[in-house]
Design an enzyme around this catalytic site. Structure first.
Site, PDB file in Angstrom:
ATOM      1  N   GLY A  11       0.852  -1.231  -0.055  1.00  0.00           N
ATOM      2  CA  GLY A  11       0.230   0.042   0.046  1.00  0.00           C
ATOM      3  C   GLY A  11       0.791   1.220   0.058  1.00  0.00           C
ATOM      4  N   GLY A  14       3.616   1.486   2.614  1.00  0.00           N
ATOM      5  CA  GLY A  14       4.906   0.555   2.124  1.00  0.00           C
ATOM      6  C   GLY A  14       5.454   1.005   0.953  1.00  0.00           C
ATOM      7  N   GLY A  16       5.321   4.281  -0.344  1.00  0.00           N
ATOM      8  CA  GLY A  16       5.797   5.784  -0.314  1.00  0.00           C
ATOM      9  C   GLY A  16       6.604   5.982   0.805  1.00  0.00           C
ATOM     10  CE  LYS A 215       2.066   8.819  14.333  1.00  0.00           C
ATOM     11  NZ  LYS A 215       1.064   7.899  13.773  1.00  0.00           N
TER      12      LYS A 215
END
Length: 390
Positions: A11, A14, A16, A215
């Protein structure tokens, strides 16, 4: 022989993020997925681009030197690749970890290389590598007589990842558009003996918890709060939502509450956390990301769960008697994110609210026991949403 990484999940994160950074670090990438279409595209295409979008403009990286395997039809090939790889990563979603564990377990058990393979789950969840390791070490996936020596073959390290992937152009193919800012922090303690993999994009730390919670309770809390309030008020993107002065203030109020927890719990200075909040709000406000509120808000059941971005910080704050008003408001908006197109969880949440008594909903969805101080604060919120959606 060069470095090799096997990555589960073809996806956008993964391709990018994980593959981009590992490619730049000199790794050959082997993508593993069960989606025929994505694997076929990767097999037929020798390169794709990752376009990083920031306030300073765009930067395009070309990704090459990769292969792709369908684990549904070629499991043995996947096992062979992992058995000779340096690193295994994944970005498949926390609920899919149990499905990729068997093939990883078989591969680890076959390894004969002197250095253990590094296993790093890159999921939007706390302790995802621990979760994956638990499935791998299950007796169905690893012979129990081999468990005592599994650390000779694999090192499991938790990570925290932070990078916004906006909605993609419909004809983008394998190409990915992604924000330029990123953070990839990994626990280095499992690699004390052999040394950690050389990946310049990774920040290696001794204690991951402060980074994970900072985060999750800043980026994810703020992002989702803007999405849910934006959806309720008919906004199209996160940028549009944060241009609304009321929503903007609400998001800052949520992050004020989570910041109080982060500063108190992790010893981060008030000034540092305030600067981090400002940076995050600026990031998610980026108009060039075209970040649609329904995409950011999807999967409300997961986002309302016990350790996630709203209930996670609110439960800890409630335990110490601290203010949670803004977080409760965001929780209400998340519960009202119902029957959204192409979001199965919003449809499931709608069914739960229609068929389940409020107290049971809080226990089931938020994972809170009745004795918890946050429980009684969420029950009337659920009752209100139920009343408004009848």
């Amino acid at each position: 022989m060069g470095l090799k990484a096997v990555h589960f999940g073809g996806g956008n994160i993964g391709r990018g993020f994980v593959a981009e950074k590992l490619h730049l670090a000199g790794y050959e990438m082997v993508f593993v997925d069960v989606m025929d279409s994505i694997i076929e595209q990767l097999q037929k295409t020798k390169e794709y681009t990752v376009t990083e979008i920031g306030g300073e403009g765009e930067k395009v990286n070309k990704i090459t030197n990769y292969r792709a395997i369908n684990s549904k039809t070629h499991e043995k090939d996947v096992i062979d690749e992992i058995a000779s790889a340096d690193l295994v990563t994944c970005a498949v979603g926390p609920n899919i970890l149990k499905f990729i564990a068997p093939v990883i377990g078989k591969a680890i058990d076959q390894r004969t290389a002197p250095k253990p393979i590094a296993v790093i789950a890159c999921e939007n969840a706390i302790g995802a590598t621990d979760t994956l390791a638990g499935f791998i070490k299950d007796s169905k996936n690893t012979p129990q007589d081999r468990l005592s020596s599994i650390n000779d073959r694999a090192s499991f390290a938790n990570s925290a990842i932070d990078r916004i992937v906006p909605g993609q152009d419909p004809n983008a193919g394998l190409n990915v558009k992604i924000e330029s800012f990123y953070e990839w922090v990994v626990d280095k303690t499992p690699f004390a003996k052999e040394g950690h993999p050389e990946v310049s994009a990774i920040k290696w730390v001794d204690d991951l918890n402060p980074y994970i919670e900072r985060k999750l309770f800043t980026v994810n809390t703020g992002h989702a709060a803007a999405a849910y309030y934006g959806h309720a008020r008919g906004k199209r993107t996160i940028h549009d939502a944060l241009q609304d002065s009321e929503i903007n203030k609400i998001v800052y109020d949520c992050l004020s509450e989570t910041s109080h927890l982060i500063v108190k719990k992790h010893g981060i200075s008030t000034e540092e956390q305030k600067a981090y909040v400002e940076k995050i709000v600026k990031r998610i406000s980026n108009p060039y990301l075209e970040d649609v509120v329904e995409r950011v808000g999807r999967a409300p059941l997961r986002k309302l769960s016990r350790k996630e971005r709203f209930v996670g910080p609110a439960s800890q704050l409630a335990e110490s008697g601290d203010k949670v008003d803004a977080l409760l408001g965001a929780i209400e908006q998340a519960f009202a994110f119902l029957d959204v197109k192409d979001d199965e969880e919003s449809a499931e949440l709608s069914k739960i609210l229609k068929s389940t008594e409020a107290k049971e909903v809080v226990g089931k969805v938020c994972g809170l026991e009745e004795s918890h101080p946050l429980f009684s604060k969420i029950v009337p919120i659920v009752e209100k949403v139920q009343k408004n959606t009848k």
